[in-house]
Motif scaffolding. Structure first.
Motif, PDB file in Angstrom:
ATOM      1  N   ILE A   1       2.689  49.659  41.266  1.00 39.10           N
ATOM      2  CA  ILE A   1       3.107  49.029  40.012  1.00 39.10           C
ATOM      3  C   ILE A   1       1.922  48.555  39.174  1.00 39.10           C
ATOM      4  CG2 ILE A   1       5.367  48.318  40.884  1.00 39.10           C
ATOM      5  CD1 ILE A   1       4.193  45.539  41.419  1.00 39.10           C
ATOM      6  N   ALA A   2       0.709  48.590  39.712  1.00 35.89           N
ATOM      7  CA  ALA A   2      -0.454  48.143  38.942  1.00 35.89           C
ATOM      8  C   ALA A   2      -0.751  49.135  37.823  1.00 35.89           C
ATOM      9  CB  ALA A   2      -1.677  48.003  39.842  1.00 35.89           C
ATOM     10  N   GLY A   3      -0.898  48.623  36.608  1.00 32.58           N
ATOM     11  CA  GLY A   3      -1.270  49.480  35.488  1.00 32.58           C
ATOM     12  C   GLY A   3      -0.151  50.297  34.903  1.00 32.58           C
ATOM     13  N   LEU A   4       1.092  50.023  35.267  1.00 36.78           N
ATOM     14  CA  LEU A   4       2.199  50.745  34.642  1.00 36.78           C
ATOM     15  C   LEU A   4       2.162  50.519  33.127  1.00 36.78           C
ATOM     16  CD1 LEU A   4       5.267  50.108  36.988  1.00 36.78           C
ATOM     17  CD2 LEU A   4       4.000  52.221  36.670  1.00 36.78           C
ATOM     18  N   GLY A   5       2.367  51.596  32.370  1.00 40.88           N
ATOM     19  CA  GLY A   5       2.401  51.468  30.922  1.00 40.88           C
ATOM     20  C   GLY A   5       1.078  51.741  30.245  1.00 40.88           C
TER      21      GLY A   5
END
Length: 413
Positions: free
Chosen positions: A71-75
């Motif tokens: 989930i790190a850096g999603l987007g």
């Protein structure tokens, strides 16, 4: 449903505190990510959150497990051959991507605001600085390892003598010297800095007076981070004082698109919306514990949930959470639609954190004397709310941003 049966969540996968069922706005793949994260937080973080808080030590040992959630850096858009199908770059994601990243910040804060802040400093502030302000080469150099959480980030903007006036009051300086920049000054309240591999540092260029951004790597000569002691909000976040003494930073570590404070503000514009989601999460955490307590605690022969004064407080808390979450979601939509302005995030941040103060106060009130015992969790949320109320712009500063957006006139000094 009998008149005495509690409403409860819309389904087993919904939060009781999500009164309007906003979670249904997530698509199936996003919901899977949220539920996977929620299970992790309940199993790995919730049982030890009070221990982390009392010891005032960041749960760095959880970083590999958080990395496994992907989930790190999603987007954020960057090339990474190891990126999974569930973590596609921003340009390939549907418009709800900011809803997903915001919702994840909310999930963390609902269980432990400190662990959530530790993660958001890395994933939101540090990674977004490189994504938004870095060159393509810089994004490819640092972001893949940060996504895998092999390198942890910190964000250095605030200073000992500069808070609300940071836009024009930076005292940290940068001077170009051949193939290095020389940084001198101090930063304060920098989360993760005691153990971060990369710290984004903003400094005023002596040559033109403009604010520039730099990636200062662990081990650079002249860089020192010292943990701030005696902190009673977000205690498990290791905030630090950073000292820069002729710190030499290679020219290739100067963020390519960070050439003024207006560039720095591009990052804050996005992350303030995330603070609104964090505030909702803290509200939810305190609310859920207060409602459970009200159902079980008996006085005068009846559960206190049956008392009018308690029911009134719970209804007010429900309204604050529901309204705040709706506002945070709308800001995420504006971000994805490209029509998001400073005043939109500022209004959400100031409104949600102000409502947060009310909710944690009412939750503590419902628990009475037990509300000050850490074993009931509420006092932790109560104390942590104060940090959210202050960071990323005080209520007053954000109100001035909103007022400027509405009237066209600036009331800043």
């Amino acid at each position: 449903m009998s008149e005495h049966e509690p409403l409860g969540p819309l389904s087993p996968d919904f939060l009781e505190s999500d009164f309007y069922g906003y979670q249904s706005m997530l698509d199936d793949s996003e919901t899977e990510v949220v539920l996977r994260t929620r299970r992790f937080l309940q199993e790995e973080v919730a049982p030890r959150a009070n221990e982390f808080w009392e010891k005032a030590t960041s749960p760095v040992h959880l970083m590999p497990k958080i990395a496994d959630l992907e989930i790190a850096g999603l987007g954020y858009a960057f090339k990474d051959p190891g990126r999974s199908a569930g973590s596609t770059p921003a340009e390939d994601r549907k418009a709800s991507r900011k809803l997903l990243t915001g919702w994840l910040e909310m999930e963390f804060a609902r269980v432990d605001p400190s662990t959530g802040t530790m993660f958001s400093v890395h994933s939101s502030l540090a990674m977004s600085s490189i994504s938004i302000l870095g060159s393509e080469e810089q994004r490819e150099r640092w972001l893949p390892a940060m996504r895998r959480m092999e390198k942890i980030g910190a964000f250095g903007l605030s200073e000992p003598h500069g808070g609300s006036d940071v836009a024009g009051g930076l005292e940290t300086t940068a001077r170009l010297d051949g193939d290095h920049w020389i940084l001198n000054g101090s930063k304060r309240w920098i989360g993760n800095a005691t153990f971060a591999d990369l710290t984004i540092v903003f400094a005023k260029d002596e040559a033109d007076g403009e604010v520039k951004g730099f990636v200062v790597e662990q081990g650079f000569e002249g860089f020192r981070a010292e943990k701030i002691e005696g902190k009673y909000s977000l205690r498990a976040v290791e905030n630090a004082d950073i000292h820069l003494e002729n710190c030499r930073v290679p020219v290739e570590n100067k963020l390519a698109e960070a050439n003024s404070f207006a560039d720095t503000a591009k990052v804050l514009r996005l992350t303030r919306g995330g603070v609104a989601f964090q505030a909702v999460g803290v509200m939810m955490g305190a609310y859920e514990r207060a409602v459970a307590y009200a159902r079980e605690r008996e006085q005068f022969g009846s559960p206190i949930a049956s008392f009018q004064l308690i029911s009134d407080l719970i209804a007010r808390m429900t309204a604050n959470i529901t309204a705040s979450l709706g506002m945070a979601i709308r800001v995420s939509e504006l971000q994805d639609n490209g029509v998001h302005h400073d005043e939109h995030a500022a209004l959400a941040k100031t409104f949600c954190t102000t409502r947060l103060r009310e909710v944690v106060g009412w939750a503590r009130e419902i628990l009475g004397g037990n509300g000050i015992l850490i074993e009931h969790d509420v006092i932790r949320f109560f104390a942590d709310a104060e940090a959210l109320y202050s960071y990323e712009g005080t209520a007053q500063i954000n109100n001035l941003i909103v007022g400027r957006g509405v009237t066209g006139f600036s009331a800043f000094v």
